[in-house]
Design an enzyme around this catalytic site. Structure first.
Site, short mmCIF file in Angstrom:
data_model
loop_
_atom_site.label_atom_id
_atom_site.label_comp_id
_atom_site.label_asym_id
_atom_site.label_seq_id
_atom_site.Cartn_x
_atom_site.Cartn_y
_atom_site.Cartn_z
N GLY A 17 63.74 -7.14 -9.33
CA GLY A 17 63.24 -8.15 -10.26
C GLY A 17 61.86 -8.68 -9.95
O GLY A 17 61.54 -9.82 -10.28
N ASN A 19 59.05 -8.02 -11.34
CA ASN A 19 58.38 -8.39 -12.59
C ASN A 19 58.98 -9.67 -13.16
O ASN A 19 58.26 -10.53 -13.67
CB ASN A 19 58.48 -7.26 -13.61
CG ASN A 19 57.40 -6.22 -13.42
OD1 ASN A 19 56.24 -6.48 -13.67
ND2 ASN A 19 57.78 -5.05 -12.95
N ILE A 97 69.94 2.74 -20.78
CA ILE A 97 69.45 3.15 -22.09
C ILE A 97 70.13 2.28 -23.15
O ILE A 97 71.34 2.03 -23.07
CB ILE A 97 69.79 4.63 -22.37
CG1 ILE A 97 69.11 5.53 -21.33
CG2 ILE A 97 69.36 5.03 -23.79
CD1 ILE A 97 67.62 5.64 -21.45
N LEU A 98 69.37 1.81 -24.12
CA LEU A 98 69.89 0.90 -25.14
C LEU A 98 69.94 1.63 -26.49
O LEU A 98 68.99 2.32 -26.86
CB LEU A 98 69.00 -0.34 -25.24
CG LEU A 98 68.97 -1.19 -23.95
CD1 LEU A 98 67.81 -2.16 -23.97
CD2 LEU A 98 70.30 -1.91 -23.76
N HIS A 114 56.68 -0.59 -18.90
CA HIS A 114 56.95 0.79 -18.50
C HIS A 114 55.83 1.25 -17.57
O HIS A 114 54.65 1.05 -17.91
CB HIS A 114 57.04 1.69 -19.75
CG HIS A 114 57.28 3.12 -19.44
ND1 HIS A 114 58.51 3.60 -19.06
CD2 HIS A 114 56.44 4.19 -19.43
CE1 HIS A 114 58.42 4.90 -18.84
NE2 HIS A 114 57.17 5.28 -19.05
N THR A 146 61.66 -0.61 -29.58
CA THR A 146 62.22 -0.12 -30.85
C THR A 146 63.33 0.88 -30.51
O THR A 146 63.65 1.09 -29.34
CB THR A 146 61.12 0.61 -31.66
OG1 THR A 146 60.64 1.70 -30.85
CG2 THR A 146 59.97 -0.32 -32.02
N GLN A 178 49.48 -4.09 -10.80
CA GLN A 178 48.95 -4.31 -12.16
C GLN A 178 50.05 -4.75 -13.12
O GLN A 178 49.80 -5.54 -14.04
CB GLN A 178 48.28 -3.03 -12.66
CG GLN A 178 47.08 -2.62 -11.83
CD GLN A 178 46.05 -3.74 -11.70
OE1 GLN A 178 45.70 -4.40 -12.67
NE2 GLN A 178 45.59 -3.96 -10.48
N GLU A 179 51.28 -4.26 -12.91
CA GLU A 179 52.40 -4.73 -13.73
C GLU A 179 52.53 -6.25 -13.62
O GLU A 179 52.74 -6.95 -14.61
CB GLU A 179 53.71 -4.07 -13.27
CG GLU A 179 53.78 -2.57 -13.52
CD GLU A 179 55.08 -1.99 -13.01
OE1 GLU A 179 56.13 -2.66 -13.11
OE2 GLU A 179 55.04 -0.84 -12.54
#
Ligand code: GRF
Length: 203
Positions: A17, A19, A97-98, A114, A146, A178-179
């Site tokens: 976690g 991020n 995966i959603l 990502h 999406t 950078q994230e």
């Protein structure tokens, strides 16, 4: 003058976690959003403690009892998330995966980070694939979620060089820095209603 209420943000994680921590720590002062939930599919996710230490409510929806029944897992996810009444959902190292049943429920208000310069390198093992392909740069992308995996409108990107002696791990560490800059920056813009794209150059 009545202050506008903050946008309520739920963050989904599966692991450490890092991020999520940066997102939570960024939502202070005049930031238009506040964290209302950190949810993991993994009860052992290190990020759950970081969230609790910051006073953010947490929840676990373990995917394993739903093995083979993704819609049932997602129905419990939605029930748990919606109990917190979020305006925005942030995926942050969420490794499930959603289906489009889930993504359509949160259409227009779910974002993800990502670790590649989309549309290149959707999916997993992005750094190894970029090195293998002889790329000279890599980076990360924040995008709207999406039905298509890692494919929604791009909200921001940050780039880093790939060095000759890079391994997937050394590149991942450079991208992660950078994230941690990009995601809070992109969330603040998104929460303020700005969906224009931002490109951060390497610090
Ligand atoms: C990061 O590389 C992120 O891009 C990917 O998951 C990795 C771990 O993220 N989505 P975190 O440290 O759990 O935030």
């Amino acid at each position: 003058m009545t202050s506008t209420p903050h946008k309520r943000v739920a963050i989904l994680i599966s692991g450490g976690g890092s991020n999520m921590v940066k997102l939570v720590d960024s939502m202070t002062g005049d930031h238009p959003a506040r964290p209302v939930l950190v949810l993991s599919n993994n009860a052992d996710a290190g990020g759950l403690k970081h969230a609790a230490d910051r006073g953010v409510p947490t929840a676990v929806v373990d995917h394993r009892p739903y093995k083979g029944d993704r819609p049932a897992f997602e129905a419990e996810l939605i029930q748990t998330i919606d109990a917190a009444q979020p305006d925005i959902i942030c995926l942050a190292g969420f490794m499930r995966i959603l289906t489009d049943g889930f993504t359509s429920h949160y259409a227009g208000r779910m974002i993800n980070i990502h670790p590649s310069l989309l549309p290149k390198y959707r999916g997993l093992h992005t750094h190894a694939r970029a090195i293998e392909a002889g790329e000279t740069e890599a980076g990360c992308t924040v995008h709207e979620v999406t039905a298509e995996l890692d494919d929604g409108p791009i909200l921001g990107q940050a780039r880093v060089p790939i060095l000759a002696d890079d391994s997937p791990d050394t590149l991942a560490a450079r991208v992660l820095v950078q994230e941690h800059r990009l995601y809070p920056h992109a969330l603040r813009r998104f929460a303020s209603g700005d969906r224009s794209r931002v490109d951060l150059t390497d610090a």
